[in-house]
Design an enzyme around this catalytic site. Structure first.
Site, PDB file in Angstrom:
ATOM      1  N   PHE A   1      15.526  -8.695  -4.371  1.00 21.26           N
ATOM      2  CA  PHE A   1      15.072  -7.607  -5.244  1.00 21.26           C
ATOM      3  C   PHE A   1      16.023  -6.420  -5.069  1.00 21.26           C
ATOM      4  O   PHE A   1      16.321  -6.020  -3.947  1.00 21.26           O
ATOM      5  CB  PHE A   1      13.642  -7.227  -4.873  1.00 21.26           C
ATOM      6  CG  PHE A   1      12.986  -6.306  -5.855  1.00 21.26           C
ATOM      7  CD1 PHE A   1      12.480  -6.804  -7.045  1.00 21.26           C
ATOM      8  CD2 PHE A   1      12.871  -4.953  -5.596  1.00 21.26           C
ATOM      9  CE1 PHE A   1      11.864  -5.962  -7.962  1.00 21.26           C
ATOM     10  CE2 PHE A   1      12.254  -4.102  -6.505  1.00 21.26           C
ATOM     11  CZ  PHE A   1      11.753  -4.611  -7.691  1.00 21.26           C
TER      12      PHE A   1
ATOM     13  N   ASP B   1      10.559  -8.956   3.617  1.00 14.34           N
ATOM     14  CA  ASP B   1       9.859  -8.262   2.549  1.00 14.34           C
ATOM     15  C   ASP B   1       8.790  -9.214   2.007  1.00 14.34           C
ATOM     16  O   ASP B   1       9.107 -10.299   1.507  1.00 14.34           O
ATOM     17  CB  ASP B   1      10.850  -7.851   1.445  1.00 14.34           C
ATOM     18  CG  ASP B   1      10.208  -6.963   0.379  1.00 14.34           C
ATOM     19  OD1 ASP B   1       8.983  -7.083   0.163  1.00 14.34           O
ATOM     20  OD2 ASP B   1      10.932  -6.165  -0.237  1.00 14.34           O
TER      21      ASP B   1
ATOM     22  N   TYR C   1       0.417  -2.956  -4.588  1.00 10.29           N
ATOM     23  CA  TYR C   1      -0.065  -3.004  -5.981  1.00 10.29           C
ATOM     24  C   TYR C   1       0.110  -4.355  -6.641  1.00 10.29           C
ATOM     25  O   TYR C   1      -0.215  -4.513  -7.808  1.00 10.29           O
ATOM     26  CB  TYR C   1       0.600  -1.910  -6.829  1.00 10.29           C
ATOM     27  CG  TYR C   1       2.112  -1.863  -6.790  1.00 10.29           C
ATOM     28  CD1 TYR C   1       2.878  -2.771  -7.512  1.00 10.29           C
ATOM     29  CD2 TYR C   1       2.772  -0.926  -6.014  1.00 10.29           C
ATOM     30  CE1 TYR C   1       4.258  -2.730  -7.467  1.00 10.29           C
ATOM     31  CE2 TYR C   1       4.159  -0.872  -5.959  1.00 10.29           C
ATOM     32  CZ  TYR C   1       4.901  -1.778  -6.686  1.00 10.29           C
ATOM     33  OH  TYR C   1       6.264  -1.743  -6.632  1.00 10.29           O
ATOM     34  N   LYS C   2       0.656  -5.343  -5.918  1.00  8.09           N
ATOM     35  CA  LYS C   2       0.828  -6.668  -6.521  1.00  8.09           C
ATOM     36  C   LYS C   2      -0.412  -7.510  -6.204  1.00  8.09           C
ATOM     37  O   LYS C   2      -1.485  -7.230  -6.720  1.00  8.09           O
ATOM     38  CB  LYS C   2       2.137  -7.280  -6.022  1.00  8.09           C
ATOM     39  CG  LYS C   2       3.337  -6.512  -6.591  1.00  8.09           C
ATOM     40  CD  LYS C   2       4.669  -6.927  -6.010  1.00  8.09           C
ATOM     41  CE  LYS C   2       5.781  -6.109  -6.674  1.00  8.09           C
ATOM     42  NZ  LYS C   2       7.032  -6.113  -5.905  1.00  8.09           N
TER      43      LYS C   2
ATOM     44  N   ARG D   1       8.448 -14.751 -16.678  1.00 10.92           N
ATOM     45  CA  ARG D   1       7.797 -14.883 -15.382  1.00 10.92           C
ATOM     46  C   ARG D   1       6.274 -14.862 -15.557  1.00 10.92           C
ATOM     47  O   ARG D   1       5.737 -13.994 -16.238  1.00 10.92           O
ATOM     48  CB  ARG D   1       8.261 -13.711 -14.519  1.00 10.92           C
ATOM     49  CG  ARG D   1       8.020 -13.847 -13.063  1.00 10.92           C
ATOM     50  CD  ARG D   1       8.723 -12.724 -12.311  1.00 10.92           C
ATOM     51  NE  ARG D   1       8.095 -11.427 -12.574  1.00 10.92           N
ATOM     52  CZ  ARG D   1       8.039 -10.427 -11.689  1.00 10.92           C
ATOM     53  NH1 ARG D   1       8.583 -10.574 -10.491  1.00 10.92           N
ATOM     54  NH2 ARG D   1       7.460  -9.293 -11.990  1.00 10.92           N
TER      55      ARG D   1
HETATM   56  C1  LIG Z   1       7.893  -5.065  -6.044  1.00 15.15           C
HETATM   57  C2  LIG Z   1       8.925  -5.087  -4.975  1.00 15.15           C
HETATM   58  C3  LIG Z   1       9.319  -3.918  -4.347  1.00 15.15           C
HETATM   59  C4  LIG Z   1       8.766  -2.614  -4.837  1.00 15.15           C
HETATM   60  O1  LIG Z   1       9.216  -1.523  -4.177  1.00 15.15           O
HETATM   61  P1  LIG Z   1       8.590  -0.091  -4.556  1.00 15.15           P
HETATM   62  O2  LIG Z   1       9.159   0.806  -3.561  1.00 15.15           O
HETATM   63  O3  LIG Z   1       7.100  -0.227  -4.487  1.00 15.15           O
HETATM   64  O4  LIG Z   1       8.974   0.233  -5.951  1.00 15.15           O
HETATM   65  C5  LIG Z   1      10.218  -4.009  -3.301  1.00 15.15           C
HETATM   66  N1  LIG Z   1      10.733  -5.208  -2.914  1.00 15.15           N
HETATM   67  C6  LIG Z   1      10.376  -6.356  -3.536  1.00 15.15           C
HETATM   68  C7  LIG Z   1      10.944  -7.638  -3.085  1.00 15.15           C
HETATM   69  C8  LIG Z   1       9.473  -6.327  -4.591  1.00 15.15           C
HETATM   70  O5  LIG Z   1       9.139  -7.442  -5.215  1.00 15.15           O
END
Ligand SMILES: *Cc1c(COP(=O)(O)O)cnc(C)c1O
Length: 410
Positions: A124, A195, A220-221, A369
């Site tokens: 990501f 992560d 939030y996921k 997705r």
């Molecule tokens: C969704 C996601 C994030 C989100 O980071 P934010 O700081 O909440 O915007 C980070 N890393 C991964 C792998 C994600 O899927």
């Protein structure tokens, strides 16, 4: 599979009653819980009570009396149960990006004579950007070595300070072997930072059993904490006394209310805090986490894996004539809780699906997705979503002008 067979699977599903705990709009099939989890029905009243009673009446007394100050560690302990972590080793704080900065900075400081951060090319972007920014800030010659999944083990050498990986890839849904990669990194003397953004609440994670050093994750996921919910971080207990994060704020101090001019890190996981906890967001997050704790992880995983396998087969049958290719792993053990298709017109196809009430998302350059959230995704939803895709393709519905315009959030 027939639609009737999918209905029968829903009927036999032991997790099915949990769907009632969520507010899901009529006419919508929601397959984007891996990007923004659905609203739990209990959240509005809980947040309203925190606002009206705890804030309105309790005022500043609520930091003590309503357990506000204890909330980050309390909710952290609940999340710990979802990711196989010991009590006292998970803290809720900040965003995933900021927690990455804190823990990656701490990891680099803990390996002062090493200069390499290894990560995955397809990680990501925020994870990679944070690493880049830290390397620039430190200005000590750190560099990011990006490799493909198959090349991770070979990229580990004596200069690697930290292996930083996302357990389940946001783009493809591919899932790493956390235990094996953690072992490989440790064998070279590196720390590992995982992560768990697409893992926590969706797939089994055993941070303690894997001997992982550090982890971050998203609220939030799959934890359904609400848009921009606070994130979490994990530090293995053996590092609690030595780890120093570069964001030294007053709430990570040993005695925040002593108001000393110099920084002294707090004990245990408390030192990873920076500033004042966002209470309204924490209240919403706690509702989502409490629901996740009601669902046995083995059942969640079994349902998610089964649904993804069936959905893959349905999408393949419907998509092949239109050159929609399965882009997520077919083997259950290698896949998180999502199914992806690749197509060069993925963006308008997804927009046409959303217009029909089937909400997934698009990830550049060419991925459709579909997230599977076993707490509320029904088997029949997957059948209907696949049928809607067939309709969009057969009728060329995606070619409409309104579906071609890229919006800022995809
Ligand atoms: C969704 C996601 C994030 C989100 O980071 P934010 O700081 O909440 O915007 C980070 N890393 C991964 C792998 C994600 O899927």
């Amino acid at each position: 599979m027939t639609r009737t067979e999918m209905e029968a699977l829903d009927h036999a599903d032991t997790l099915a009653p949990l769907r009632d705990l969520f507010e899901l709009p009529a006419g919508v099939i929601y397959l984007d819980g891996n990007s923004l989890g659905a609203l739990p029905k209990a959240t509005p009243a809980r947040v309203a009570a925190v606002v009206a009673q705890e804030w309105g009446n309790g005022l500043i007394r609520s930091w003590n009396d309503a357990g506000w100050m204890a909330a980050p560690a309390r909710i952290g302990d609940k999340i710990a149960r979802l990711v196989g972590a010991a009590p006292g080793s998970v803290m809720v704080a900040d965003s995933t990006s900021v927690n990455l900065f804190k823990l990656l900075g701490a990891a680099l400081a803990a390996r002062p004579d090493r200069r390499t951060i290894v990560s995955e090319r397809g990680n990501f972007p925020t994870d990679l950007y944070v690493a880049e920014g830290l390397a620039t800030l430190l200005d000590r010659g750190h560099h990011l070595r990006l490799v493909d999944p198959a090349g991770i083990a070979a990229a580990l050498d004596d200069d690697v300070a930290v292996l930083m990986l996302t357990h389940v890839n946001y783009h493809t849904g591919a899932m790493h072997d956390m235990a094996a990669l953690t072992r490989a990194a440790h064998a070279k003397g590196a720390l590992v930072l995982w992560d768990l953004a697409h893992s926590a609440g969706a797939v089994p994670v055993d941070l303690t059993g894997c001997n992982a050093d550090l982890a971050v994750g998203c609220g939030y996921k799959f934890l359904n904490g609400g848009p921009g919910a606070p994130a979490f971080l994990y530090v293995v207990p053996r590092l609690h006394d030595t780890l120093r994060t570069p964001l030294t704020g007053w709430l990570g101090h040993a005695a925040p209310f002593a108001f000393e001019p110099g920084y002294r890190p707090g004990t245990g996981i408390a030192r990873t805090l920076v500033g004042t906890p966002p209470m309204l967001s924490l209240a919403a997050l706690e509702v989502g986490v409490d629901i996740a704790l009601q669902a046995p992880m083995a059942a969640v995983r079994a349902k998610s894996a089964h649904q993804a396998t069936l959905f893959t087969a349905l999408l393949e049958e419907i998509g092949t004539p239109w050159d929609l290719r399965i882009a997520s792993p077919r083997q259950e053990s290698l896949r998180g809780s999502q199914v992806c298709l690749a197509h060069d017109r993925a963006y308008p196809i997804m927009q046409a699906l959303i217009a029909r009430g089937v909400i997934g998302d698009f990830r550049a350059p060419d991925i459709l997705r579909f997230g599977i959230t076993p707490l509320y995704t029904r088997y029949v939803d997957l059948w209907d979503a696949a049928a809607a895709l067939g309709e969009v393709m057969a009728r060329d519905a995606w070619q409409e002008d309104r579906f071609q315009v890229r919006r800022s959030v995809t």
